[in-house]
Design an enzyme around this catalytic site. Structure first.
Site, PDB file in Angstrom:
ATOM      1  N   SER A   1      -6.476 -10.550  12.581  1.00 28.42           N
ATOM      2  CA  SER A   1      -6.157  -9.273  11.925  1.00 28.42           C
ATOM      3  C   SER A   1      -5.958  -8.176  12.966  1.00 28.42           C
ATOM      4  O   SER A   1      -6.787  -8.001  13.866  1.00 28.42           O
ATOM      5  CB  SER A   1      -7.293  -8.911  10.954  1.00 28.42           C
ATOM      6  OG  SER A   1      -7.520  -7.519  10.945  1.00 28.42           O
ATOM      7  N   SER A   2      -4.860  -7.443  12.812  1.00 25.85           N
ATOM      8  CA  SER A   2      -4.534  -6.383  13.774  1.00 25.85           C
ATOM      9  C   SER A   2      -5.626  -5.321  13.804  1.00 25.85           C
ATOM     10  O   SER A   2      -6.134  -4.952  14.866  1.00 25.85           O
ATOM     11  CB  SER A   2      -3.193  -5.761  13.366  1.00 25.85           C
ATOM     12  OG  SER A   2      -2.999  -4.545  13.994  1.00 25.85           O
ATOM     13  N   ASN A   3      -6.051  -4.842  12.611  1.00 26.59           N
ATOM     14  CA  ASN A   3      -7.024  -3.742  12.640  1.00 26.59           C
ATOM     15  C   ASN A   3      -8.395  -4.192  13.129  1.00 26.59           C
ATOM     16  O   ASN A   3      -9.110  -3.435  13.767  1.00 26.59           O
ATOM     17  CB  ASN A   3      -7.014  -2.928  11.331  1.00 26.59           C
ATOM     18  CG  ASN A   3      -7.541  -3.660  10.129  1.00 26.59           C
ATOM     19  OD1 ASN A   3      -8.705  -4.017  10.104  1.00 26.59           O
ATOM     20  ND2 ASN A   3      -6.706  -3.872   9.128  1.00 26.59           N
TER      21      ASN A   3
ATOM     22  N   GLU B   1       3.842  -5.863   8.851  1.00 28.71           N
ATOM     23  CA  GLU B   1       4.165  -4.482   8.440  1.00 28.71           C
ATOM     24  C   GLU B   1       5.349  -3.936   9.259  1.00 28.71           C
ATOM     25  O   GLU B   1       6.249  -3.282   8.708  1.00 28.71           O
ATOM     26  CB  GLU B   1       2.946  -3.567   8.630  1.00 28.71           C
ATOM     27  CG  GLU B   1       3.260  -2.137   8.202  1.00 28.71           C
ATOM     28  CD  GLU B   1       2.177  -1.144   8.561  1.00 28.71           C
ATOM     29  OE1 GLU B   1       0.984  -1.490   8.493  1.00 28.71           O
ATOM     30  OE2 GLU B   1       2.539  -0.003   8.916  1.00 28.71           O
TER      31      GLU B   1
ATOM     32  N   CYS C   1       0.843  -1.206   0.000  1.00 28.08           N
ATOM     33  CA  CYS C   1       0.000   0.000   0.000  1.00 28.08           C
ATOM     34  C   CYS C   1       0.883   1.264   0.000  1.00 28.08           C
ATOM     35  O   CYS C   1       1.895   1.310   0.698  1.00 28.08           O
ATOM     36  CB  CYS C   1      -0.874  -0.027   1.251  1.00 28.08           C
ATOM     37  SG  CYS C   1      -1.878   1.448   1.438  1.00 28.08           S
TER      38      CYS C   1
HETATM   39  S1  SF4 Z   1      -5.090  -0.275   6.389  1.00 23.00           S
HETATM   40 FE1  SF4 Z   1      -3.156  -0.826   5.404  1.00 23.00          FE
HETATM   41  S2  SF4 Z   1      -3.727  -1.323   3.313  1.00 23.00           S
HETATM   42 FE2  SF4 Z   1      -5.439  -0.183   4.186  1.00 23.00          FE
HETATM   43  S3  SF4 Z   1      -5.065   1.972   3.575  1.00 23.00           S
HETATM   44 FE3  SF4 Z   1      -4.191   1.650   5.628  1.00 23.00          FE
HETATM   45  S4  SF4 Z   1      -2.070   1.125   5.203  1.00 23.00           S
HETATM   46 FE4  SF4 Z   1      -3.168   0.843   3.308  1.00 23.00          FE
END
Ligand code: SF4
Length: 286
Positions: free
Chosen positions: A225-227, A123, A93
């Site tokens: 998943s981290s997020n 990451e 990204c």
């Molecule tokens: S979550 Fe990761 S892949 Fe999605 S916009 Fe942010 S940096 Fe990019």
């Protein structure tokens, strides 16, 4: 029953781009190789594997090509891939590439780098490889003390703080306050780069807002998943009836009938299909 669906729920542009391009490549080629899971979501991974994607943990296991996923890879990976003749398809990204660029720029300017993030996240493993020797990964407050010790012993008088794109904003701000306090009167220049991406920030803000106003909150996303996990932590702190699910099959319909207002949020790596199937079930309950 009222259902509130997060406007930002689902794929961010980085994930969308990686999934679309990989899918297109699989339409044109029999098999492709990807270093680690393309995105942290089992449903997406399975779909791509069914189309011919091979997930490998080492580039040596790849044949002809290797896809670098949205959250990037270590600097050495690109060199190794080139050395063994692999065609690298880099789907990192732009937000992650930007952090790599900032890291290299600040090394050249003679800064020490504090990188805030989860040490085992791909990451962070990738980004730290762009940060040189004068750098430290900070995951918790204990690490701040160790990072400061390392900074003092390096005799460097300038430090820049970067972070993982998907880190928790609240935790990041808390750490910055501690670092600021520790460096006060130390004659060390401190520069903060807010590199948590907008996609993460908006999803975290919306989760906070929705979960503060509903009786039950459903977070949809990969459990590794981290997020997704950050969204779940935020939801739980505002709404005790928060659950984290990967698919609608995990929903407890009897439990949900008790509530008049339910919120739904999904992480940046959750496909539309997974969200729609949860919404469909809730609509039937209404
Ligand atoms: S979550 Fe990761 S892949 Fe999605 S916009 Fe942010 S940096 Fe990019």
């Amino acid at each position: 029953m009222e259902i509130v669906i997060g406007k930002t729920a689902g794929f961010c542009f980085g994930v969308e781009n990686a999934v679309k391009k990989t899918s297109k490549l699989l339409d044109e080629n029999n098999s492709m190789f990807c270093l680690g899971e393309l995105v942290h979501n089992k449903q997406v991974t399975k779909e791509l594997e069914n189309k011919g994607l091979n997930i490998v943990e080492d580039i040596e296991q790849a044949n002809k090509n290797i896809i670098i996923r949205a959250h990037g890879a270590e600097k050495q990976t690109y060199i190794n891939a080139k050395n063994i003749g692999l065609n690298v398809i880099d789907l990192t990204c732009p937000k992650v590439l930007k952090i790599h660029q900032i890291a290299e720029e600040y090394i050249n300017k003679g800064y020490y780098i504090f990188l805030i993030g989860n040490k085992k996240h791909p990451e962070i493993i990738g980004t730290i490889s762009y940060c040189g020797n004068n750098s430290y990964i900070i995951e918790n407050e204990e690490d701040i003390k160790k990072a400061l010790q390392d900074l003092y012993s390096s005799n460097i008088k300038k430090v820049v703080v970067l972070s993982q794109t998907t880190f928790s904003i609240d935790k990041f701000n808390k750490m910055i306050r501690v670092i600021n306090e520790e460096l006060k009167n130390k004659n060390i220049e401190l520069e903060i780069k807010r590199t948590i991406c907008d996609a993460t920030r908006l999803r975290q803000e919306e989760t906070k807002e929705i979960s503060s106003n509903v009786e039950m909150m459903i977070i949809i996303g990969g459990k590794h998943s981290s997020n997704t996990n950050k969204l779940y932590e935020i939801a739980k702190s505002n709404c005790k009836n928060s659950i984290l699910i990967e698919t609608s099959k995990e929903l407890d319909l009897e439990q949900m009938k008790k509530y008049k207002k339910i919120g739904i949020m999904a992480s940046a790596s959750t496909p539309k299909k997974s969200i729609e199937s949860v919404v469909e079930i809730l609509n039937k309950l209404c």
